[in-house]
Design a protein around this motif. Structure first.
Motif, PDB file in Angstrom:
ATOM      1  N   PHE A   1       0.835  -1.200   0.000  1.00  0.00           N
ATOM      2  CA  PHE A   1       0.000   0.000   0.000  1.00  0.00           C
ATOM      3  C   PHE A   1       0.873   1.255   0.000  1.00  0.00           C
ATOM      4  O   PHE A   1       0.594   2.224  -0.709  1.00  0.00           O
ATOM      5  N   LEU A   2       1.931   1.240   0.811  1.00  0.00           N
ATOM      6  CA  LEU A   2       2.823   2.390   0.927  1.00  0.00           C
ATOM      7  C   LEU A   2       3.426   2.752  -0.437  1.00  0.00           C
ATOM      8  O   LEU A   2       3.453   3.924  -0.826  1.00  0.00           O
ATOM      9  N   ILE A   3       3.885   1.748  -1.162  1.00  0.00           N
ATOM     10  CA  ILE A   3       4.506   1.993  -2.468  1.00  0.00           C
ATOM     11  C   ILE A   3       3.485   2.572  -3.444  1.00  0.00           C
ATOM     12  O   ILE A   3       3.778   3.530  -4.170  1.00  0.00           O
ATOM     13  N   LEU A   4       2.281   2.031  -3.457  1.00  0.00           N
ATOM     14  CA  LEU A   4       1.252   2.560  -4.356  1.00  0.00           C
ATOM     15  C   LEU A   4       0.837   3.970  -3.962  1.00  0.00           C
ATOM     16  O   LEU A   4       0.555   4.806  -4.825  1.00  0.00           O
ATOM     17  N   ASP A   5       0.805   4.247  -2.671  1.00  0.00           N
ATOM     18  CA  ASP A   5       0.487   5.609  -2.228  1.00  0.00           C
ATOM     19  C   ASP A   5       1.552   6.599  -2.687  1.00  0.00           C
ATOM     20  O   ASP A   5       1.233   7.743  -3.055  1.00  0.00           O
TER      21      ASP A   5
ATOM     22  N   LYS B   1      11.743   4.681  13.482  1.00  0.00           N
ATOM     23  CA  LYS B   1      12.272   5.925  12.905  1.00  0.00           C
ATOM     24  C   LYS B   1      13.527   5.682  12.080  1.00  0.00           C
ATOM     25  O   LYS B   1      13.713   6.250  10.996  1.00  0.00           O
ATOM     26  N   GLU B   2      14.423   4.812  12.587  1.00  0.00           N
ATOM     27  CA  GLU B   2      15.680   4.564  11.870  1.00  0.00           C
ATOM     28  C   GLU B   2      15.426   3.796  10.564  1.00  0.00           C
ATOM     29  O   GLU B   2      16.211   3.909   9.613  1.00  0.00           O
ATOM     30  N   GLU B   3      14.341   3.035  10.516  1.00  0.00           N
ATOM     31  CA  GLU B   3      14.000   2.335   9.276  1.00  0.00           C
ATOM     32  C   GLU B   3      13.482   3.307   8.223  1.00  0.00           C
ATOM     33  O   GLU B   3      13.779   3.161   7.029  1.00  0.00           O
TER      34      GLU B   3
ATOM     35  N   PHE C   1      12.372   5.074   2.400  1.00  0.00           N
ATOM     36  CA  PHE C   1      11.824   5.833   1.281  1.00  0.00           C
ATOM     37  C   PHE C   1      12.744   5.817   0.058  1.00  0.00           C
ATOM     38  O   PHE C   1      12.266   5.873  -1.073  1.00  0.00           O
ATOM     39  N   ASN C   2      14.059   5.695   0.262  1.00  0.00           N
ATOM     40  CA  ASN C   2      14.954   5.508  -0.882  1.00  0.00           C
ATOM     41  C   ASN C   2      14.671   4.172  -1.565  1.00  0.00           C
ATOM     42  O   ASN C   2      14.690   4.071  -2.797  1.00  0.00           O
ATOM     43  N   LYS C   3      14.415   3.160  -0.763  1.00  0.00           N
ATOM     44  CA  LYS C   3      14.125   1.837  -1.309  1.00  0.00           C
ATOM     45  C   LYS C   3      12.747   1.810  -1.979  1.00  0.00           C
ATOM     46  O   LYS C   3      12.544   1.096  -2.962  1.00  0.00           O
ATOM     47  N   VAL C   4      11.814   2.572  -1.443  1.00  0.00           N
ATOM     48  CA  VAL C   4      10.501   2.682  -2.075  1.00  0.00           C
ATOM     49  C   VAL C   4      10.651   3.306  -3.461  1.00  0.00           C
ATOM     50  O   VAL C   4      10.028   2.853  -4.432  1.00  0.00           O
TER      51      VAL C   4
END
Length: 194
Positions: free
Chosen positions: A25-29, A157-159, A164-167
């Motif tokens: 879902f995060l990636i599609l958002d 938080k550290e993740e 977001f770079n990996k997304v």
């Protein structure tokens, strides 16, 4: 016009929004934000559409919860008459190290209930999938209850700094899949150390 169905797996509802299991879902958002498209609630999921390089992409977030994702994928596959080779599934993977991404054209479900459901409903494991690693710990001595709590836990938080770079990389892979096909995309991105 050639059509593609890109499905991100996750659980609907605010409670699950920031959990590891909602990576699809995060990636599609993020795609929705980048291309200024919005999702509409439809039968068995939320859908958005985009024309990209003369190809029509349907983005699907199933509303069936992860464990029944196959019901949504099969419904929309039949309704819109997508070819199996034009379907791509995005899922989290507890058996890959955090941030590692794998694109494959077929394979097992790796114990992921969403992939199990899709395999059952489609009657095959021969569909493209992006598996995004979410793990930080030794899986061999982790009991099932801890795994459930982990995948349904919120990102740390550290993740998020790395996530977001990996997304963004995942989004590049998705659009390469649409424009260049599975084999060329695998050959290009699998050469990278990701």
């Amino acid at each position: 016009m050639e059509k593609f169905l890109i499905t991100g797996l996750g659980n609907p509802g605010f409670l699950y929004k920031n959990t590891r299991h909602n990576l699809g879902f995060l990636i599609l958002d993020k795609i929705s934000e980048k291309y200024f498209i919005s999702f509409s609630i439809k039968k068995l999921g939320s859908i958005s559409e985009l024309i990209f390089k003369n190809k029509k992409i349907f983005f699907l977030k199933p509303s069936t919860y992860v464990n029944e994702s196959g019901l949504s994928v099969k419904y929309w596959m039949d309704k819109k008459k997508f070819f199996l080779e034009n379907i791509l599934i995005i899922s989290d993977d507890i058996y890959l190290n955090f941030g590692n991404i794998r694109l494959k054209g077929k394979g097992g479900n790796g114990g992921h209930n969403g992939l199990k459901s899709i395999e059952k409903e489609l009657g095959t494991s021969h569909y493209a999938r992006i598996r995004f690693g979410i793990s930080h710990y030794n899986k061999s001595n982790c009991d099932p209850n801890k795994k459930i709590n982990y995948v349904l836990g919120n990102w740390k938080k550290e993740e998020l700094k790395i996530l977001f770079n990996k997304v963004d990389l995942s989004i590049d892979i998705i659009f390469s899949f649409v424009s260049s096909g599975l084999e060329k995309t695998m050959n290009f991105f699998n050469k990278k150390n990701y």
